[in-house]
Design an enzyme around this catalytic site. Sequence first.
Site, mmCIF file in Angstrom:
data_model
loop_
_atom_site.group_PDB
_atom_site.id
_atom_site.type_symbol
_atom_site.label_atom_id
_atom_site.label_comp_id
_atom_site.label_asym_id
_atom_site.label_seq_id
_atom_site.Cartn_x
_atom_site.Cartn_y
_atom_site.Cartn_z
ATOM 1 N N LYS A 24 0.858 -1.182 0.000
ATOM 2 C CA LYS A 24 0.000 0.000 0.000
ATOM 3 C C LYS A 24 0.892 1.229 0.000
ATOM 4 O O LYS A 24 1.637 1.475 0.951
ATOM 5 C CB LYS A 24 -0.915 -0.016 1.229
ATOM 6 C CG LYS A 24 -2.034 1.004 1.196
ATOM 7 C CD LYS A 24 -3.026 0.756 2.327
ATOM 8 C CE LYS A 24 -4.217 1.695 2.250
ATOM 9 N NZ LYS A 24 -5.213 1.418 3.320
ATOM 10 N N ASP A 116 -15.127 2.049 9.449
ATOM 11 C CA ASP A 116 -15.323 2.122 7.997
ATOM 12 C C ASP A 116 -15.662 0.751 7.418
ATOM 13 O O ASP A 116 -15.125 0.355 6.382
ATOM 14 C CB ASP A 116 -14.075 2.690 7.323
ATOM 15 C CG ASP A 116 -14.343 3.151 5.892
ATOM 16 O OD1 ASP A 116 -15.514 3.440 5.562
ATOM 17 O OD2 ASP A 116 -13.388 3.213 5.096
#
Length: 284
Positions: A24, A116
Amino acid sequence: MGSGVYGQVAKCLNKTTKEMVAVKVFCNTGGIHEARWELHFLRKICHFNHPNLVRFIEEFKYKGIPCLVLEILHNDMFRTVKNQEWEVQLNKIRLIAKQLFMAMNALSEAGIVHCDLKPDNIMFVSKEQRKIKLIDFGLSLLSSRVRPGVMLQATSYRAPEILLGLPFDHGIDLWGTGCILAFLYLRCNLFRARFGYETVRQVVQLLGQPEDHLLCQGIYTRKYFLEEEGGDGPTWRLKTPEEYMSGTHEKIRTDIRNCKYQCLDDLVHVSSSMVYEQNLPTAC
């Protein structure tokens, strides 16, 4: 492999271990802050070695750009459904539900609120679609530091506590989990919304209006409800779409409930193929 607001995820080979990994890469100033934040929580959960939480491997910087190395997984839940690769089977949904609740329990015991939960952040480990892992802790909070009024969660997965500005805890993750399981069954979002009012209206239609004493505590209650005098004191009424739009620039939909049910019990009578054909997923 994918991209987001703050960066991209690339499939890479660790030349030392010969292991394929997901890297990432955070590409802008905001991403640097998010990388530090997510790294804080990844370090916490890596001690659990939990089978349903993504495995964090290491971090490094490339030309000053922060990079997080994670285990590589198959595909996210949203993309799987969008690409019509998901067949509705209740036994598979039950299996996924158990894994999600186990992950939620582990986070709760560690004092972490994910904040989330949505299909985009649930990964299938393999193409068999039987084992899942929870990813993306960039918006996570310590339960000891949550404060009412902060806007969290994707609009269609936003819990009433967040919408109304009430005190909240791990319960908002359980709300998100319920919405995810409905998504797997219906192959579309249970609450299809672009704006908070649309979510509030659908929640009230499906589950009923929150009690007045809760509405009285909400920081954002007056954004969605009107206070009226009743025989036993003040009561609250949900604004009509016209009343809501008169005080905002948002242009909301009035046909925001297409599924043919009046309560959650009616889901057993819903044909998921019919709902799916009418409501192909776009974004969560």
